[in-house]
Design a protein around this motif. Sequence first.
Motif, PDB file in Angstrom:
ATOM      1  N   PRO A   1       0.289  -3.652  12.390  1.00 36.21           N
ATOM      2  CA  PRO A   1      -0.432  -2.391  11.401  1.00 36.21           C
ATOM      3  C   PRO A   1       0.645  -2.781  10.022  1.00 36.21           C
ATOM      4  N   ARG A   2       1.221  -3.062  10.015  1.00 38.50           N
ATOM      5  CA  ARG A   2       2.124  -2.507   8.835  1.00 38.50           C
ATOM      6  C   ARG A   2       1.884  -3.664   7.623  1.00 38.50           C
TER       7      ARG A   2
ATOM      8  N   ARG B   1      -1.222  -3.075   6.575  1.00 36.93           N
ATOM      9  CA  ARG B   1      -1.185  -2.103   5.479  1.00 36.93           C
ATOM     10  C   ARG B   1      -0.715  -2.780   4.001  1.00 36.93           C
TER      11      ARG B   1
ATOM     12  N   ALA C   1      -6.326   2.042   8.037  1.00 40.73           N
ATOM     13  CA  ALA C   1      -5.080   0.990   8.101  1.00 40.73           C
ATOM     14  C   ALA C   1      -3.835   2.065   8.538  1.00 40.73           C
TER      15      ALA C   1
ATOM     16  N   ASP D   1      -4.465   4.094  12.015  1.00 43.39           N
ATOM     17  CA  ASP D   1      -4.207   3.349  13.323  1.00 43.39           C
ATOM     18  C   ASP D   1      -3.189   2.704  13.431  1.00 43.39           C
ATOM     19  N   GLU D   2      -2.386   2.572  12.369  1.00 39.67           N
ATOM     20  CA  GLU D   2      -0.557   2.994  11.950  1.00 39.67           C
ATOM     21  C   GLU D   2      -0.347   3.924  12.946  1.00 39.67           C
TER      22      GLU D   2
ATOM     23  N   LEU E   1       2.159   4.301  16.886  1.00 41.74           N
ATOM     24  CA  LEU E   1       3.377   4.434  16.745  1.00 41.74           C
ATOM     25  C   LEU E   1       2.996   5.924  17.870  1.00 41.74           C
TER      26      LEU E   1
END
Length: 537
Positions: A328-329, A332, A364, A367-368, A372
């Motif tokens: 996910p990072r 982003r 995003a 979602d991240e 987490l």
Amino acid sequence: MILRQFLALTQNATPERRAEAAGTLTRSYLQGTLGPEAAWEAKTALLALLDDPAAAVRRALAQACADSEQAPRPLIVALASDQPDIACLVLARSPVLMDADLVDCVAMGCEETRAAVAGRSDLSKPVAAALAEVGGAPSLIALARNPLAAIGTAALMRMVERHGDDADLRQALLTRTDLAIEVRHAIVALMAEQLSRFGQDAGWITSERGDRAAREARDAAALALSDEAEEAQLVRLVAHLRVQEQLTAGLILRAILSLRLPFAEIALAELSGLSRARVAGLMLEPHGAGFAALHRRAGLPALLLPAIRAGLTVWRDANGGRNGVDGPRLARSMIEAALTACETLPFAEARGLMALLARFEAEAARDEARILAHEQAEAQAREAAEAPILLTAPEAVDGFVSEAPSEILILSADASVSEPVLPDASAAWPLAPRPEERIGAAVRESAGEIGPDTAETVLAGLADEIMAHFLAERAAATGQLSGPAPETQPAIIPEIVVEPKRSTRPRAIAVAVAAGMIPEDLILSYRADRERQRLAA
């Protein structure tokens, strides 16, 4: 001869008698034991019964010959055109009917007969296509629930197009294991449009916002389906989206910035006419002239080129090991790079693109955060499962010391409890069963008092040290027995003397447990015995 006898027998009979005779004659004919002449006469008699005014007679014919391959075809075809309750018997099961007969019955019949056809175990694609074209929701639901029916993708799409607003039909379609990926996307897109329309009719959202929500939900569903699809399914999905005019530049941009690169590669190959391998190679060099040519050939707006280039550059650097961003990072980071690349564009032209990228960034980020939070919850659950389980008792026992180390495992949710406490020995011990419930306890026939044999067995089973301590305490207590009768004297819990040894506390606990498990009447009995022995001495 058979025909003459049958007609004479049934000429003046009741409908019930004629129906019984019709069933018997049909079964005799289907057994194949009649001679050629007799078989011809029996067949003629059966066809003559089609004109019987009683529906019970024709129903008896249909019930007797519905499953037979030897049934006369004229008889089956005529029964298939009878009233629905009779026609359904042969339409649902007869192997004599051909696809042409079934298609004709679908076109000319009612929903009841169509549902009977839809439930056939050998239903072919042409018949399913005819049902999908003219059938109503009930017959289409029966068709979708038939796991043995061969239904083509075009027929499934037609079913969704005609009656996709029916929730039961959608549920029946989604439970099929052979449902094509484009049909799944069509169902999701239809549901998104229905929800958007419902929100607009209720006045919750404007028409513009509702259309945008439906479009983005449809695009997100397409990309979600692509995550589980193989390459052949991806190709079909992209082709379906292009036919439906849903393969937009915004969808391709979303696919790239959400790390759905296989979908983006196939989409660009579909739009440009190049091979997927060639497109994948050009995407590795986003700032080259080849990728710019691919962008133009695919018909994408020139306004998207800086954003796509910036996102692909971040993705290439991550794959090349130049940065440690992934998951996910990485998505982003790609979106942030695309936003940065669009800052130099004229605001009037890039306003819509910037708003779209801002929505991508918000999705995003959410979602991240979800991923987490899920990972943290799993880690916490693992730590809780691996942590030692603590046992606590709710009450303390007088006379026990707290400085000795505990050898008992404590179950407790309160981390502040550092020293375990034990219940009063006269109360019920939470971990020990009652004497009569113990596995080794003797089975008693009645709920009366414990006999002397049982008492001696219990006392003999005690350890020597515990037994000596118990007898010493009872002997000391006998000198204090005066006043009330033994049956009214309350049970005295012995005071436990703790010696400054490491094994003191377990020994004291064992004494307390043993004392608490011995019934009060047994203690009083031993006191009386000791008193008699003292007086006798």
